[in-house]
Design a protein around this motif. Structure first.
Motif, PDB file in Angstrom:
ATOM      1  N   ILE A 138      10.467 -13.752   3.874  1.00 55.87           N
ATOM      2  CA  ILE A 138      11.493 -14.827   3.954  1.00 55.87           C
ATOM      3  C   ILE A 138      12.361 -14.863   5.223  1.00 55.87           C
ATOM      4  CG2 ILE A 138      13.552 -15.510   2.700  1.00 55.87           C
ATOM      5  CD1 ILE A 138      12.102 -14.115   0.128  1.00 55.87           C
ATOM      6  N   PHE A 139      12.679 -13.677   5.546  1.00 55.80           N
ATOM      7  CA  PHE A 139      13.697 -13.661   6.866  1.00 55.80           C
ATOM      8  C   PHE A 139      12.992 -14.675   8.015  1.00 55.80           C
ATOM      9  CE2 PHE A 139      14.413 -11.669  10.988  1.00 55.80           C
ATOM     10  CZ  PHE A 139      15.686 -12.039  11.219  1.00 55.80           C
ATOM     11  N   PHE A 140      11.597 -14.226   8.347  1.00 51.25           N
ATOM     12  CA  PHE A 140      11.002 -15.156   9.497  1.00 51.25           C
ATOM     13  C   PHE A 140      10.798 -16.184   9.075  1.00 51.25           C
ATOM     14  CE2 PHE A 140       9.706 -10.726  10.833  1.00 51.25           C
ATOM     15  CZ  PHE A 140      10.211 -10.891  12.312  1.00 51.25           C
ATOM     16  N   LEU A 141      10.335 -16.615   7.927  1.00 56.69           N
ATOM     17  CA  LEU A 141      10.328 -18.160   7.474  1.00 56.69           C
ATOM     18  C   LEU A 141      11.453 -19.057   7.443  1.00 56.69           C
ATOM     19  CD1 LEU A 141       8.246 -19.244   4.143  1.00 56.69           C
ATOM     20  CD2 LEU A 141      10.395 -20.230   4.609  1.00 56.69           C
ATOM     21  N   ILE A 142      12.781 -18.180   7.035  1.00 56.45           N
ATOM     22  CA  ILE A 142      14.013 -19.003   7.216  1.00 56.45           C
ATOM     23  C   ILE A 142      14.397 -19.312   8.831  1.00 56.45           C
ATOM     24  CG2 ILE A 142      16.494 -18.830   7.177  1.00 56.45           C
ATOM     25  CD1 ILE A 142      16.041 -17.354   4.505  1.00 56.45           C
ATOM     26  N   ILE A 143      14.142 -18.199   9.726  1.00 53.51           N
ATOM     27  CA  ILE A 143      14.312 -18.508  11.075  1.00 53.51           C
ATOM     28  C   ILE A 143      13.402 -19.499  12.059  1.00 53.51           C
ATOM     29  CG2 ILE A 143      15.578 -16.378  11.459  1.00 53.51           C
ATOM     30  CD1 ILE A 143      13.100 -15.459  12.859  1.00 53.51           C
TER      31      ILE A 143
END
Length: 426
Positions: free
Chosen positions: A38-43
């Motif tokens: 989720i973190f990498f998807l958001i950035i």
């Protein structure tokens, strides 16, 4: 010296692989890696190329089929959630690899990271084997139990080093001595795993990076050589007597010898425990088909997530006690068929064929060609591993993360090529 943002993402990539390998609890493991995803998807603002999204949609549909089928079979909540994790996690891992690679956005850093991580694991594995193994009185089974069953990161690392030796453009390890030390260490560790799966996967990956997996004249030649090698190997193994509980070499050769019948065996004597354990994968599949035959309509859409396979007896499969009903099968094709039916199985096969097709992409870009070949080799490995260790749905491997990485590298190379061509003509 300050770390660049790319190196920070590379460190997080390493951490995610370590978490995948080292945290035994699937529930804890999945929660942490989902947060990473989720973190990498958001950035990255969730940006994903349409053709990649279409590919991943096959896995999403398989999950939906399993959920819908479960509504009719009414499994326990625990069994349903466990299967939901098993079918969802490969998708999460692919997205994790995809968006991590997108964040790093430098194939040289990514390849170097995989090689050095594999090298580090290899050193650890060799030292662990030397220190904790009593070679005077041991077997292949004990060596693997003590020191680990396999490591797909090391297999990819070996293939990527060979890629650099064959194609200087992909040579990310400087210095002849460095390459020799790294490759020698990786190969020694590879041998000490005594893993049939690693052995076959390495062959596929090497053939892939050398561009020998396509069904053209050159590809057929090397596939024929590989087939002849295996035919000769099995002709030799069946011409000699190998003890089932022999020493290290005999034990490994015996496991190789029984590999085909371990997967497919029409007759199994339940009273002969040695024969049963030697053909356990085949027995699991047999029990699954027996259950499907009771309700033939299940062949269409499966029994759903949470469905259990009846082994007909309580088997000593857990340290906590004997188990009669099991949720997971070693044979990935039967596993998908049992849970999601022929529809799910066809979608899974389409997914694998699509990956293999990446080797046929016509391009002048060496990056597009090479990363497509690696995806094709990964497809070959998953086609094989689906017979013995659940393929893509083996949650103990890192293959899905690497699949996501090379899927993005291929995609970014395609976009780069289109951009360069557009600027050239403008």
């Amino acid at each position: 010296m300050k770390l660049s943002l790319k190196k920070i993402w590379a460190i997080l990539f390493i951490i995610s692989i370590i978490i995948q390998r080292e945290i035994a609890s699937i529930e804890v493991n999945t929660v942490i890696l989902t947060v990473f995803t989720i973190f990498f998807l958001i950035i990255n603002k969730g940006k994903i190329l349409r053709q990649d999204l279409e590919l991943l949609s096959f896995l999403v549909i398989i999950i939906l089929i399993g959920i819908i089928s479960a509504l009719f079979n009414k499994p326990t909540t625990y069994d349903f959630i466990r299967d939901l994790i098993y079918f969802t996690k490969p998708l999460i891992l692919i997205l994790l690899g995809y968006f991590t690679a997108r964040s790093i956005n430098d194939w040289r850093i990514i390849i170097k990271t995989i090689i050095y991580l594999g090298f580090t694991y290899a050193i650890y594995h060799i030292l662990h084997t030397i220190i904790f193994t009593d070679f005077s009185n041991t077997s292949v089974a004990n060596i693997r139990k003590i020191n680990g069953l396999s490591n797909v990161i090391e297999v990819y690392a070996i293939a990527l080093v060979i890629l650099g030796l064959k194609t200087p453009f992909f040579n990310v390890i400087k210095g002849k001595n460095s390459k020799t030390i790294i490759l020698t260490t990786l190969v020694l560790s590879f041998i000490l795993y005594f893993s049939r799966t690693m052995f076959v996967s390495l062959i596929f990956l090497i053939l892939g990076v050398l561009n020998y997996l396509k069904l053209n004249k050159k590809g057929l030649k090397y596939l024929a050589i590989t087939a002849i090698f295996f035919i000769g190997l099995y002709a030799y193994l069946f011409s000699i007597e190998i003890k089932r509980n022999g020493d290290t070499i005999d034990g490994f050769l015996y496991k190789l010898k029984i590999a085909p019948s371990e997967i497919f065996s029409p007759k199994i004597n339940l009273n002969d425990h040695a024969q049963l354990w030697d053909h356990w994968r085949a027995y699991e599949a047999y029990c699954a088909f027996q259950s499907l035959n009771q309700t033939p309509v299940s062949y269409f859409n499966g029994k759903g997530l949470g469905a259990l396979v009846d082994l007909k007896f309580a088997a000593p499969l857990s340290s906590d006690g004997n188990i009669r009903y099991i949720p997971i099968l070693h044979n990935g094709y039967v596993f998908v068929l049992y849970k999601t039916g022929i529809i799910g199985l066809i979608l899974y096969l389409i997914f694998l064929v699509y990956l293999y097709y990446q080797a046929y992409r016509k391009t002048k870009s060496i990056e597009v060609k090479t990363f497509g070949n690696i995806l094709s080799a990964t497809a070959f490995y998953l086609i094989f591993s689906s017979l013995i260790i659940t393929g893509l749905y083996n949650l103990k491997e890192e293959t899905a993360i690497l699949l996501g990485v090379f899927l993005y590298l291929k995609t970014s190379s395609v976009l780069k090529r289109k951009y360069e061509n557009r600027n050239h003509w403008n």
